[in-house]
Design a protein around this motif. Structure first.
Motif, short mmCIF file in Angstrom:
data_model
loop_
_atom_site.label_atom_id
_atom_site.label_comp_id
_atom_site.label_asym_id
_atom_site.label_seq_id
_atom_site.Cartn_x
_atom_site.Cartn_y
_atom_site.Cartn_z
N MET A 19 54.97 10.32 33.88
CA MET A 19 55.06 8.85 33.88
C MET A 19 56.14 8.39 32.91
SD MET A 19 51.96 6.14 33.62
CE MET A 19 51.68 6.46 31.88
N LEU A 20 56.23 9.04 31.75
CA LEU A 20 57.31 8.73 30.82
C LEU A 20 58.68 9.01 31.43
CD1 LEU A 20 55.99 10.10 27.39
CD2 LEU A 20 56.37 7.71 27.99
N VAL A 230 62.12 8.08 22.27
CA VAL A 230 61.87 9.40 21.70
C VAL A 230 62.18 10.49 22.73
CG1 VAL A 230 60.08 10.95 20.80
CG2 VAL A 230 60.16 8.57 20.04
N VAL A 231 61.75 10.27 23.97
CA VAL A 231 62.03 11.22 25.06
C VAL A 231 63.53 11.42 25.23
CG1 VAL A 231 61.96 11.48 27.57
CG2 VAL A 231 59.88 10.85 26.32
N ILE A 232 64.29 10.32 25.25
CA ILE A 232 65.72 10.41 25.49
C ILE A 232 66.43 11.10 24.34
CG2 ILE A 232 67.81 9.00 25.72
CD1 ILE A 232 66.12 6.99 27.26
N VAL A 233 66.01 10.82 23.11
CA VAL A 233 66.63 11.47 21.95
C VAL A 233 66.35 12.98 21.97
CG1 VAL A 233 66.57 11.65 19.44
CG2 VAL A 233 66.67 9.41 20.52
N ILE A 234 65.12 13.36 22.31
CA ILE A 234 64.77 14.77 22.37
C ILE A 234 65.56 15.47 23.47
CG2 ILE A 234 62.93 16.40 22.97
CD1 ILE A 234 60.98 14.60 21.48
N GLY A 235 65.62 14.86 24.65
CA GLY A 235 66.28 15.50 25.78
C GLY A 235 67.79 15.49 25.71
N GLY A 236 68.35 14.48 25.07
CA GLY A 236 69.81 14.33 25.03
C GLY A 236 70.23 13.09 25.79
N ILE A 237 70.94 12.19 25.13
CA ILE A 237 71.31 10.92 25.74
C ILE A 237 72.21 11.15 26.95
CG2 ILE A 237 72.57 8.76 25.35
CD1 ILE A 237 71.64 8.85 22.46
N GLY A 238 71.82 10.54 28.06
CA GLY A 238 72.61 10.64 29.29
C GLY A 238 72.26 11.80 30.18
N SER A 239 71.28 12.60 29.83
CA SER A 239 70.93 13.79 30.60
C SER A 239 69.62 13.58 31.35
CB SER A 239 70.82 15.01 29.67
OG SER A 239 70.27 16.12 30.36
N ILE A 240 69.66 13.61 32.68
CA ILE A 240 68.44 13.50 33.48
C ILE A 240 67.55 14.72 33.25
CG2 ILE A 240 67.52 13.41 35.82
CD1 ILE A 240 68.75 10.82 35.00
N ALA A 247 60.37 14.40 28.35
CA ALA A 247 59.16 13.67 28.72
C ALA A 247 57.96 14.60 28.79
CB ALA A 247 59.38 12.97 30.06
N LEU A 248 58.14 15.78 29.35
CA LEU A 248 57.02 16.73 29.42
C LEU A 248 56.60 17.18 28.03
CD1 LEU A 248 57.90 18.99 32.49
CD2 LEU A 248 56.48 16.94 32.39
N LEU A 249 57.56 17.44 27.14
CA LEU A 249 57.23 17.85 25.78
C LEU A 249 56.47 16.75 25.04
CD1 LEU A 249 60.50 19.68 24.64
CD2 LEU A 249 58.28 20.72 25.11
N VAL A 250 56.95 15.52 25.18
CA VAL A 250 56.28 14.40 24.50
C VAL A 250 54.89 14.17 25.08
CG1 VAL A 250 56.35 11.90 24.15
CG2 VAL A 250 58.39 13.26 23.76
N GLY A 251 54.77 14.20 26.40
CA GLY A 251 53.47 13.99 27.03
C GLY A 251 52.45 15.04 26.63
N LEU A 252 52.85 16.30 26.66
CA LEU A 252 51.93 17.38 26.30
C LEU A 252 51.57 17.32 24.82
CD1 LEU A 252 53.53 20.29 28.35
CD2 LEU A 252 51.27 19.29 28.74
N MET A 290 60.32 15.18 17.47
CA MET A 290 61.69 14.69 17.58
C MET A 290 62.53 15.12 16.37
SD MET A 290 63.05 10.76 18.01
CE MET A 290 62.46 10.26 16.38
N ALA A 291 61.96 15.02 15.18
CA ALA A 291 62.69 15.42 13.98
C ALA A 291 63.03 16.90 14.02
CB ALA A 291 61.87 15.09 12.73
N GLY A 292 62.08 17.73 14.46
CA GLY A 292 62.34 19.16 14.55
C GLY A 292 63.44 19.49 15.54
N VAL A 293 63.42 18.81 16.70
CA VAL A 293 64.46 19.04 17.71
C VAL A 293 65.83 18.63 17.16
CG1 VAL A 293 65.34 18.30 19.95
CG2 VAL A 293 62.93 18.90 19.69
N LEU A 294 65.90 17.49 16.49
CA LEU A 294 67.18 17.00 15.98
C LEU A 294 67.72 17.88 14.86
CD1 LEU A 294 66.67 13.13 15.98
CD2 LEU A 294 67.94 14.54 17.60
#
Length: 306
Positions: A19-20, A230-240, A247-252, A290-294
């Protein structure tokens, strides 16, 4: 802690993540291609939920509400892009943030005027209100499974659109070098309007999917928007692809922490304290992620190239 409970929470995390993704995909297109920080994207999510709920209440048909919500929200998004956002493309991000924050206030008051200030109910049809027994002794709501299926289909559609069609080629080229694309004769203004309309449709679809689970109320888009960023920052801006994985990481992360952290702290705290501490840490968990990914990948997991 039973394996069935863990399995159920994994499905809940997958459903919430999908959904996210429906909301994040549209905002990813706008950020990555138009370089526009649109804080009002959550308002389009709210508009889609309200239109679907109102039409469903008037007609008694959830499907009719869905059919009405998508084009109505697309039209609202296109009008906003034409009347407001088109003037912001060459402005800095601070101007975009201030302008789109003003749009949030405008949409919240507009929804109150059109639909009223009270929350609306979005009831499901009988064929979606039951449960499906995925494993013996583990029934799961059919509508949540439908959300997962819809999200995966939307993900496949966006992959096909961006990588296998001429429109997708133009979208990728416009994201890389819009001046060159415009110089080659492409009407970049129409392309941006089309992209924003598609983003509005995806936001509305997310609102329709969320409506029967959460309250359809004024301001429902703002909390969701924070998680989408948060989802977009984790995944990378502009990347589907990044938006889908993020989104899956944040949801889980959110669902598993919310389900199990209070019980973990209950081993050495009283029930009230365990619920308070566990709930607070569950809310913080996605930001810690998110902080860990960044720290490991400053541009996100799958940053858009170009």
């Amino acid at each position: 802690m039973s394996l069935l409970l863990i399995f159920e929470q994994l499905l809940n995390g997958l459903q919430f993540g999908v959904m996210l993704f429906l909301i994040a995909a549209g905002l990813t297109l706008v950020l990555g291609i138009m370089n526009l920080v649109n804080l009002a994207h959550g308002s389009l999510y709210m508009v889609g939920a309200f239109v679907c709920a109102w039409v469903s209440l008037q007609s008694g048909s959830f499907l009719l509400g869905l059919v009405a919500a998508l084009p109505a929200t697309a039209l609202v998004g296109i009008l906003v892009e034409l009347l407001v956002l088109r003037r912001l493309y060459d402005r800095d991000h601070l101007d975009q943030v201030l302008a789109t924050f003003g749009l949030i206030l405008f949409f919240n008051e507009g929804v109150k005027i059109v639909f009223g200030a009270r929350p609306l109910r979005l009831d499901l049809p009988d064929w979606l209100s039951g449960a499906v027994e995925i494993l013996p002794g583990a029934p799961y709501p059919a509508f949540r499974l439908a959300i997962i299926a819809v999200g995966l289909l939307v993900g496949l559609f966006l992959y096909w659109l961006v990588t296998r069609t001429r429109l997708g080629m133009l979208i990728r080229a416009g994201a890389s070098n819009r001046e060159m694309v415009q110089a080659l004769g492409v009407d970049i203004a129409k392309l941006y309007t089309l992209v924003f309309g598609l983003g509005a449709v995806l936001a509305a679809l997310g609102g329709v999917m969320a409506g029967p689970i959460y309250a359809v109320e004024v301001g429902m888009g703002e909390p969701m928007l924070i998680m989408v960023f948060v989802v977009i920052v984790i995944g990378g801006i502009g990347s589907i692809r990044g938006a889908f994985v993020g989104a899956l990481l944040v949801g889980l992360t959110f669902m598993l922490c919310r389900a199990f952290l209070p019980g973990l702290f209950g081993l050495f705290l009283d029930p009230a304290g365990a619920a308070a501490v566990g709930g607070a840490l569950a809310s913080m968990a996605i930001y810690i992620l998110m902080a860990g990914v960044l720290i490991a990948r400053p541009r996100g997991l799958f940053p858009a190239q170009g």
